[in-house]
Scaffold this motif. Sequence first.
Motif, PDB file in Angstrom:
ATOM      1  N   GLY A   1       0.836  -1.208   0.000  1.00 39.66           N
ATOM      2  CA  GLY A   1       0.000   0.000   0.000  1.00 39.66           C
ATOM      3  C   GLY A   1       0.861   1.244   0.000  1.00 39.66           C
ATOM      4  O   GLY A   1       0.636   2.192  -0.767  1.00 39.66           O
ATOM      5  N   SER A   2       1.867   1.227   0.841  1.00 42.61           N
ATOM      6  CA  SER A   2       2.728   2.391   0.938  1.00 42.61           C
ATOM      7  C   SER A   2       3.480   2.635  -0.361  1.00 42.61           C
ATOM      8  O   SER A   2       3.618   3.776  -0.821  1.00 42.61           O
ATOM      9  N   SER A   3       3.929   1.559  -0.983  1.00 34.95           N
ATOM     10  CA  SER A   3       4.633   1.711  -2.262  1.00 34.95           C
ATOM     11  C   SER A   3       3.699   2.301  -3.305  1.00 34.95           C
ATOM     12  O   SER A   3       4.105   3.153  -4.104  1.00 34.95           O
ATOM     13  N   LEU A   4       2.457   1.852  -3.273  1.00 30.32           N
ATOM     14  CA  LEU A   4       1.459   2.383  -4.209  1.00 30.32           C
ATOM     15  C   LEU A   4       1.300   3.890  -3.991  1.00 30.32           C
ATOM     16  O   LEU A   4       1.305   4.692  -4.922  1.00 30.32           O
ATOM     17  N   LEU A   5       1.195   4.266  -2.719  1.00 32.30           N
ATOM     18  CA  LEU A   5       1.050   5.696  -2.403  1.00 32.30           C
ATOM     19  C   LEU A   5       2.294   6.464  -2.823  1.00 32.30           C
ATOM     20  O   LEU A   5       2.200   7.559  -3.375  1.00 32.30           O
ATOM     21  N   ASN A   6       3.486   5.892  -2.593  1.00 30.17           N
ATOM     22  CA  ASN A   6       4.730   6.513  -3.041  1.00 30.17           C
ATOM     23  C   ASN A   6       4.651   6.786  -4.543  1.00 30.17           C
ATOM     24  O   ASN A   6       4.984   7.879  -5.010  1.00 30.17           O
ATOM     25  N   ALA A   7       4.183   5.780  -5.253  1.00 24.48           N
ATOM     26  CA  ALA A   7       4.083   5.925  -6.701  1.00 24.48           C
ATOM     27  C   ALA A   7       3.100   7.039  -7.052  1.00 24.48           C
ATOM     28  O   ALA A   7       3.345   7.844  -7.953  1.00 24.48           O
ATOM     29  N   ILE A   8       1.994   7.089  -6.289  1.00 24.99           N
ATOM     30  CA  ILE A   8       0.972   8.097  -6.609  1.00 24.99           C
ATOM     31  C   ILE A   8       1.530   9.509  -6.437  1.00 24.99           C
ATOM     32  O   ILE A   8       1.213  10.403  -7.201  1.00 24.99           O
ATOM     33  N   TYR A   9       2.382   9.720  -5.421  1.00 26.40           N
ATOM     34  CA  TYR A   9       2.860  11.100  -5.297  1.00 26.40           C
ATOM     35  C   TYR A   9       4.179  11.374  -6.005  1.00 26.40           C
ATOM     36  O   TYR A   9       4.497  12.526  -6.260  1.00 26.40           O
ATOM     37  N   PHE A  10       4.931  10.347  -6.366  1.00 21.63           N
ATOM     38  CA  PHE A  10       6.186  10.631  -7.072  1.00 21.63           C
ATOM     39  C   PHE A  10       6.036  10.594  -8.597  1.00 21.63           C
ATOM     40  O   PHE A  10       6.619  11.400  -9.304  1.00 21.63           O
ATOM     41  N   LEU A  11       5.238   9.625  -9.096  1.00 23.62           N
ATOM     42  CA  LEU A  11       5.188   9.461 -10.546  1.00 23.62           C
ATOM     43  C   LEU A  11       4.673  10.691 -11.277  1.00 23.62           C
ATOM     44  O   LEU A  11       5.231  11.070 -12.315  1.00 23.62           O
ATOM     45  N   PRO A  12       3.636  11.364 -10.752  1.00 22.72           N
ATOM     46  CA  PRO A  12       3.202  12.582 -11.462  1.00 22.72           C
ATOM     47  C   PRO A  12       4.313  13.618 -11.579  1.00 22.72           C
ATOM     48  O   PRO A  12       4.407  14.313 -12.598  1.00 22.72           O
ATOM     49  N   MET A  13       5.181  13.685 -10.561  1.00 22.06           N
ATOM     50  CA  MET A  13       6.293  14.630 -10.636  1.00 22.06           C
ATOM     51  C   MET A  13       7.215  14.243 -11.788  1.00 22.06           C
ATOM     52  O   MET A  13       7.643  15.085 -12.571  1.00 22.06           O
ATOM     53  N   LEU A  14       7.517  12.945 -11.867  1.00 23.95           N
ATOM     54  CA  LEU A  14       8.407  12.484 -12.939  1.00 23.95           C
ATOM     55  C   LEU A  14       7.756  12.682 -14.296  1.00 23.95           C
ATOM     56  O   LEU A  14       8.402  13.094 -15.260  1.00 23.95           O
ATOM     57  N   TYR A  15       6.451  12.401 -14.357  1.00 22.76           N
ATOM     58  CA  TYR A  15       5.722  12.541 -15.624  1.00 22.76           C
ATOM     59  C   TYR A  15       5.798  13.988 -16.108  1.00 22.76           C
ATOM     60  O   TYR A  15       6.135  14.269 -17.255  1.00 22.76           O
ATOM     61  N   ARG A  16       5.492  14.910 -15.191  1.00 21.01           N
ATOM     62  CA  ARG A  16       5.548  16.322 -15.562  1.00 21.01           C
ATOM     63  C   ARG A  16       6.953  16.711 -16.012  1.00 21.01           C
ATOM     64  O   ARG A  16       7.132  17.431 -16.997  1.00 21.01           O
ATOM     65  N   ALA A  17       7.933  16.216 -15.290  1.00 24.96           N
ATOM     66  CA  ALA A  17       9.303  16.634 -15.579  1.00 24.96           C
ATOM     67  C   ALA A  17       9.772  16.181 -16.950  1.00 24.96           C
ATOM     68  O   ALA A  17      10.448  16.917 -17.657  1.00 24.96           O
ATOM     69  N   TRP A  18       9.381  14.964 -17.298  1.00 19.90           N
ATOM     70  CA  TRP A  18       9.940  14.395 -18.527  1.00 19.90           C
ATOM     71  C   TRP A  18       9.006  14.458 -19.714  1.00 19.90           C
ATOM     72  O   TRP A  18       9.452  14.552 -20.858  1.00 19.90           O
ATOM     73  N   PHE A  19       7.708  14.348 -19.494  1.00 20.33           N
ATOM     74  CA  PHE A  19       6.804  14.139 -20.630  1.00 20.33           C
ATOM     75  C   PHE A  19       5.878  15.306 -20.910  1.00 20.33           C
ATOM     76  O   PHE A  19       5.050  15.246 -21.778  1.00 20.33           O
ATOM     77  N   ARG A  20       5.950  16.370 -20.142  1.00 20.73           N
ATOM     78  CA  ARG A  20       5.096  17.528 -20.440  1.00 20.73           C
ATOM     79  C   ARG A  20       5.978  18.663 -20.918  1.00 20.73           C
ATOM     80  O   ARG A  20       7.141  18.788 -20.538  1.00 20.73           O
ATOM     81  N   ASP A  21       5.408  19.512 -21.761  1.00 16.35           N
ATOM     82  CA  ASP A  21       6.188  20.646 -22.242  1.00 16.35           C
ATOM     83  C   ASP A  21       6.249  21.723 -21.178  1.00 16.35           C
ATOM     84  O   ASP A  21       5.315  21.918 -20.427  1.00 16.35           O
ATOM     85  N   GLY A  22       7.353  22.407 -21.208  1.00 17.04           N
ATOM     86  CA  GLY A  22       7.594  23.386 -20.140  1.00 17.04           C
ATOM     87  C   GLY A  22       6.974  24.729 -20.388  1.00 17.04           C
ATOM     88  O   GLY A  22       7.621  25.755 -20.246  1.00 17.04           O
ATOM     89  N   THR A  23       5.677  24.757 -20.813  1.00 19.51           N
ATOM     90  CA  THR A  23       5.060  26.057 -21.075  1.00 19.51           C
ATOM     91  C   THR A  23       4.878  26.857 -19.795  1.00 19.51           C
ATOM     92  O   THR A  23       5.081  28.062 -19.771  1.00 19.51           O
ATOM     93  N   GLU A  24       4.480  26.164 -18.727  1.00 13.13           N
ATOM     94  CA  GLU A  24       4.138  26.906 -17.514  1.00 13.13           C
ATOM     95  C   GLU A  24       5.375  27.451 -16.813  1.00 13.13           C
ATOM     96  O   GLU A  24       5.297  28.436 -16.101  1.00 13.13           O
ATOM     97  N   THR A  25       6.487  26.794 -17.016  1.00 11.92           N
ATOM     98  CA  THR A  25       7.673  27.259 -16.301  1.00 11.92           C
ATOM     99  C   THR A  25       8.231  28.537 -16.909  1.00 11.92           C
ATOM    100  O   THR A  25       8.999  29.236 -16.282  1.00 11.92           O
ATOM    101  N   GLU A  26       7.826  28.831 -18.145  1.00 14.53           N
ATOM    102  CA  GLU A  26       8.389  30.012 -18.793  1.00 14.53           C
ATOM    103  C   GLU A  26       8.034  31.291 -18.054  1.00 14.53           C
ATOM    104  O   GLU A  26       8.726  32.300 -18.159  1.00 14.53           O
TER     105      GLU A  26
END
Lengths: 495, 480, 96
Positions: A420-445
């Motif tokens: 369960g804890s690993s699942l939760l870890n994934a839930i809060y870490f993976l979106p960060m990784l997804y944003r970092a690598w797979f989304r365009d950096g429009t908002e950071t500009e």
Amino acid sequence: MTDMPLLPLFILLTSLLASPILFALPERAANLRTGINLGVAAIKVALVAWLGWKVSQGVVYDVHFTVLPGLDFKLQADPLALLFVSLSAILWLITTVYSVGYLESGSHRARFFGFFSLCVAATVGVAMAGNLFTFLIFYELLTLATYPLVIHRGSAEALRAGRIYLIYTLAGGLVLLLGTLGLWIVAGTTDFVPGGILADVAAEQRLVAQMLFVVLVGAVGVKAALVPFHAWLPIAMVAPAPVSALLHAVAVVKAGAFGIMRVVYEVFGIETAQAIGMTAPLAALAAITIIYGSLKAITQDDIKKRLAYSTVSQVSYITLGVALASPIAAVGALAHLIHQGLMKITMFMAAGNLAEGLGVKKVSQMNGVGRAMPGTMLAFTAAALAMIGLPPLAGFVSKWYLAQGGLDTGAVWVVALLLGSSLLNAIYFLPMLYRAWFRDGTETEAVPARRRIGWMLAAPPITTALMVLAVGGFANAPFSPLEWTRFVVAIEYQE
Amino acid sequence: MTIDAMTLTLFLPLFGAMAAFVLPRAATGIGLVTVLATCGAVWLLALEVLKAGAVITPLGGWEAPLGIALRADGLSLAMLAMTSGVGLLVSLGALNALRDLRQRQYFWPLWLLLLTGMNGVYLGTDIFNLYVMIEVIALAAVGLTVLSGTKEALRAGLEYMYASILGALLFLMGVGFVYLHLGRLDFAGLLEAEPSGALSAALALMLVGLLLKTALFPLHFWLPAAHANATAPASALLSGLVVKAALYIFLRLTTYMPLPDEILVTLIGALGAGAVLWGGVQALRAERLKLLVAWSTVVQIGLIFIAFARAGQVGLTESWKAAALLILAHGVAKAAMFLAAGRIKDELGHDIIRDLDKSNIRPTLAQFTFALAAISIIGLPPSLGFIGKWTLMEGAMAAGYWHWVVVTMIGTLLSVAYFSRVFAGFLRFDRVRAPVGEHQGWALADVAPLTLAIASISLGLMAAPILSFLELGYALGVMP
Amino acid sequence: MTPDLIYGLTGIAVFAIGLTGALCAQDRLRRVLALKLCSLGAGFLLVVAAWREPPAAPDPVPHALVITGIVVMISATAVALALIRRLQSLEAEDDD
């Protein structure tokens, strides 16, 4: 073979004596300060390595002198102490490099590094304390030395955080004083002895032993951020990034977790703690903290706050491993002391780089940061995946042993908890990784780049990330943390 | 008449005071030399006590009860050592702190007279001499309080004067009763006397007088203003040393004449608890640094009385050690703290806590000194204050007096709260973004308070020898 | 009533009057005088302690103590009066 019987004292004194020198240096003597910082940190690593070599050769160190009748100030270098000392010495060196880079243009650096040094001295003291009395001395010193670091920015928010930190930790220290006194009165000694010193007391006065357990574990639990004493940790994340690294990975939280180990293993002894029925409630508390911290982490948008709640959760793995009262789980707990430190320090330094380099402080601003800062984000990714527990990374090793220990003692719920804890870890870490690598950096500009990240900021997280990979990948190599951990557990379980 | 260390301890400062008064131009030199010589005499006396236990000298060869006998044991010597040691460092601090010629001219005779009085108290063996000595202390202390010459200081000094004289007279009334009843006034006589109602009444009068002089809540009303408005070295002497004289007599008297009822012991502890709570709250509200420090003295006095009360009548023979340790710890740390506060005030030009960070001058070393002293006063390890508190709580827990444990812990938290107000101001310089001057606000004058502050921390690691020294010549309150 | 009892009770009464004054009086000078009364009362008590049933000679020690006490109190009074005068002149400056 004890050609240098005071070696533990020297290790303590390196940073303790560096501190007043650093305080006294004028603000503009930056190069000299950096030289002293790095020099002392390197000397300390070398001394610790020497100490480790000597201890593995069977040399016993015992530095002590009498403070009150029957009560000694005592430093020792047992394998458990060595585990923690090595961790803090190595991570201190890396954090020092990072801090020098981080504070390049900051103010009050003399003060910062003075307290920084003091903080590490206190951690070393906590690690090598040979009795609870000495432990208490350094535990309080650690609080005092970190307070100025927490409020280093001087903003109203930082002051508030500092106040809360001080109230929590000093109250914890006061309770620890009470517990130490209680132990002294009941047992007539406060020495740390594998197997504990309270077996007789527990047999005769079960209630007293139980109360003592609650008081002592509660007291160190404040720094270990056990629910419900965790509130200070997420608030204290206003501190500069190297301080967060120090709080979460090297010193404060670790001192708490380490304190739990000392109290359970060497004050009570695992058998006694089990006999008075206190390990199960502690395990339950750790389980609650693990789930609660993860759940809170999911809802945080601020990167450092999310990481802070993640620490609340992750540190309790250590407590859980101790409380399960199984040697296999204990291996997991001790290994996690090291692994969590490496993973979390990587993430905090990476978060600091994002804030310094790109002005990114929130998860929602992380779009495309992977392309902007590939090195930092690779390190962050490795640490995050390790934290989730991807084999064969560091976090996996700890979780594996914890789960084995759970099964070993018939506590199947531990496996469910870890999943369960690993699942939760994934839930809060993976979106960060997804944003970092797979989304365009429009908002950071919207946020202009602040400054170029120099090697002193870029290299440390990459180094620690490599260490995360190494301790996982080579877990079974001789002299790996895991191997040392097995050695320690054999002592604590008196096998 | 032979000249021995004990006589010197008493008469050196007396003659020094006279000389400094007659030769105002040389006052500073005379003062320093005298204090240094007194330290030497105390050192010699300490060697004697270490060798022989308690040492007794009949002054001028006249034996008690007619003559005046002086007696030194571990406890009295610890007090003497604290007084002369702290006094020496405060004297060095005073070199810089007293700018005004007139202040310098009067400081030295007054301070040496004060030293005479305190040494007399610690060596005295009969209660009438103690009365004379506490009057001498009172007059010198009032003089030091009003040294700055401001209206506030004069008002506070006058209040102090009334309280102090009244306390002394209550003590004298008690002395009268004792003589009426026993026909003698020496400690040995008190020790031999059968407890009786009349003696208890006499004891009560004397103790109330002493409580007034040592400022135990609610008789503390005169203290905060007096200590906060004096010049820094005077405050250091008043707070660190002067209140201890009455405390010491209290400790001695209650050892020789135990309180008749345990309820009274508890009552005194309750007053101490009141001091800890009330003083703590007032320190939280104080607007000026020196006033905060003065209120913390009220708190610490309360704590010492809790130490006194913690084990009740039965355990009194042990509890005095915790009280003695706390007295020593507070003496050293509070002197450091007041000197440091004075230095901060000198550098910044004010001591308003709210505005401590609104200056681009950083008296870093003085602030560091203040923080170190605060560690000892809060009672954080490994300071001497911590050892005192440890001993106190150990005794209270072992005796099952949980209420004193709770009060001590609340007091500790309060002291953290009020000192952290100051620390935050020390650490937060960024509110003034003016170019930070290269003037760091360090000066030679920081050395004396810093030495005291470092001593207040490191003496904690030497607690074992201090404790065994305290026990020299004591033998459970029996006069040899 | 023996003389020592009369003097003794008088001493206590004088002390009590002085004590009341010292605690209750507002005026600075009155408080000084009240303290003087206290010292007188205590002195009385010591003199009583010296009294012996005639023809026995009185005990000299308390007499010595009383004289010392008087000297001490004179000094204290002098200091108090000096303080009051100084304070009054400072306050008078403010009023101008």
